[in-house]
Motif scaffolding. Structure first.
Motif, PDB file in Angstrom:
ATOM      1  N   LEU A 151       1.132  -0.897   0.250  1.00  0.00           N
ATOM      2  CA  LEU A 151      -0.049  -0.005  -0.486  1.00  0.00           C
ATOM      3  C   LEU A 151       1.179   1.232   0.268  1.00  0.00           C
ATOM      4  N   ALA A 152       0.898   2.125  -0.729  1.00  0.00           N
ATOM      5  CA  ALA A 152       1.179   3.390  -0.560  1.00  0.00           C
ATOM      6  C   ALA A 152       1.213   3.831   1.164  1.00  0.00           C
ATOM      7  N   ILE A 153       2.682   4.735   1.327  1.00  0.00           N
ATOM      8  CA  ILE A 153       3.005   5.523   2.213  1.00  0.00           C
ATOM      9  C   ILE A 153       1.548   6.011   3.162  1.00  0.00           C
ATOM     10  N   VAL A 154       0.735   7.109   2.434  1.00  0.00           N
ATOM     11  CA  VAL A 154      -0.300   7.714   3.389  1.00  0.00           C
ATOM     12  C   VAL A 154      -1.187   6.908   3.718  1.00  0.00           C
ATOM     13  N   ALA A 155      -1.389   5.983   2.099  1.00  0.00           N
ATOM     14  CA  ALA A 155      -3.152   4.850   2.312  1.00  0.00           C
ATOM     15  C   ALA A 155      -3.083   3.914   3.843  1.00  0.00           C
ATOM     16  N   ARG A 156      -0.986   4.067   3.831  1.00  0.00           N
ATOM     17  CA  ARG A 156      -1.097   2.372   5.138  1.00  0.00           C
ATOM     18  C   ARG A 156      -1.117   3.492   5.711  1.00  0.00           C
ATOM     19  N   SER A 162      -1.537   5.722  11.996  1.00  0.00           N
ATOM     20  CA  SER A 162       0.179   6.090  12.676  1.00  0.00           C
ATOM     21  C   SER A 162       0.478   7.898  11.750  1.00  0.00           C
ATOM     22  N   LEU A 163       1.379   8.914  12.410  1.00  0.00           N
ATOM     23  CA  LEU A 163       1.697  10.039  11.688  1.00  0.00           C
ATOM     24  C   LEU A 163       2.703   9.280  10.691  1.00  0.00           C
ATOM     25  N   ILE A 164       3.227  10.546  10.480  1.00  0.00           N
ATOM     26  CA  ILE A 164       4.292  10.287   9.087  1.00  0.00           C
ATOM     27  C   ILE A 164       5.253  10.852   9.791  1.00  0.00           C
ATOM     28  N   ALA A 165       7.032  10.263   9.573  1.00  0.00           N
ATOM     29  CA  ALA A 165       7.448  11.546  10.219  1.00  0.00           C
ATOM     30  C   ALA A 165       9.204  10.691   9.175  1.00  0.00           C
ATOM     31  N   GLY A 209      -5.783  13.817   5.864  1.00  0.00           N
ATOM     32  CA  GLY A 209      -5.963  13.486   7.944  1.00  0.00           C
ATOM     33  C   GLY A 209      -5.025  13.118   8.424  1.00  0.00           C
ATOM     34  N   VAL A 210      -4.035  12.712   7.576  1.00  0.00           N
ATOM     35  CA  VAL A 210      -2.961  12.267   8.682  1.00  0.00           C
ATOM     36  C   VAL A 210      -1.100  13.400   8.963  1.00  0.00           C
TER      37      VAL A 210
END
Ligand SMILES: [Zn+2]
Length: 272
Positions: A151-156, A162-165, A209-210
């Protein structure tokens, strides 16, 4: 919106033109209040209009963990979940363009007048083509499903709360330059592609909304993400020298997990 037309002022007065748009565009335009529009004329004589609309960004959801994204050299991106996207094909195409550009630039300096002009024109066309190719690749990584099941980073990140760092850009540049000082490597890393890639990701994440946090760039990639000891990094492999831990595995995966740890700390206000 009533009749899907735009009104333009021409030299012969005001005229209305019908919009030739699909359902996605109609959906975005419906009920919106366009703030700006640009009329663009193509080389073939046709025209299109770019209409800018504003949309509300949802409040970022409460994150329970973090997905770390390491923007590296061999891989464009490597996540702490183990997803990664290879840069090899992209680099091959870019190296090709770069060699072509160098050859043309030499000719611009030599050659007859008409050759010089043709070379300049070709150089200009080349820059657009390379840029479009890269934008397309970046877009795919940050949105689409890459490969068959990853899955793509945002979707996952959204699916796993999760937030993305991400690592600060300056750090990435310094770190990669430390590892290799070859001219080819430097050109790849310092290019705008990485900052554009990050912009894409931040934009997609905001819409979903991530939350995205940028972690301090000083994180050494030699640190083990399990026990925070310094380990040994040899190319693609990482080995923790702490006898109580001994984690061993992909160096980029270790880096991405370290970034995820920092992301949690930044999110809790433990780090600036
Ligand atoms: Zn360890």
């Amino acid at each position: 919106e009533r009749d899907w037309t735009v009104s333009l002022t021409t030299v012969e007065g005001r005229e209305r033109f019908e919009l030739d748009v699909g359902s996605y565009q109609r959906g975005r335009l419906t009920g919106s209040n366009p703030k700006a529009a640009t009329l663009v004329k193509r080389q073939d004589g046709s025209s299109f209009i770019q209409i800018g609309v504003e949309s509300e960004v949802p409040e970022p959801e409460h994150a329970v963990k973090a997905t770390g994204v390491d923007l590296g050299r061999r891989d464009i991106a490597h996540t702490s979940e183990g997803d990664h996207w290879n840069a090899q094909q992209l680099n091959q195409v870019r190296d090709h363009y770069s060699r072509l550009r160098a050859a043309l630039q030499r000719k611009v300096g030599e050659g007859t007048r008409s050759t010089r002009r043709r070379c300049r024109e070709l150089l200009q066309r080349l820059s657009g083509r390379e840029r479009r190719f890269q934008a397309w690749v970046n877009h795919c990584i940050s949105t689409c499903v890459s490969g068959t099941e990853s899955l793509a980073i945002v979707a996952r990140a959204k699916a796993t709360c999760s937030l993305i760092a991400l690592e600060g850009l300056t750090g990435m540049r310094e770190r990669t330059n430390q590892q290799s000082r070859s001219k080819v490597e430097r050109r790849r890393v310092n290019s705008w592609a990485f900052s554009q890639w990050r912009q894409f990701l931040e934009y997609k994440a905001a819409r979903a909304g991530v939350k995205v946090v940028v972690v301090p760039p000083a994180y050494p990639s030699q640190t083990c993400h399990r026990c925070l000891w310094l380990g040994q990094r040899e190319g693609k492999r990482f080995r923790c020298v702490n006898p109580a831990c001994g984690w061993e595995g992909d160096a980029d995966l270790n880096g991405a997990n370290g970034i995820a740890l920092l992301g949690v700390a930044v999110n809790r206000g433990l780090l600036p």
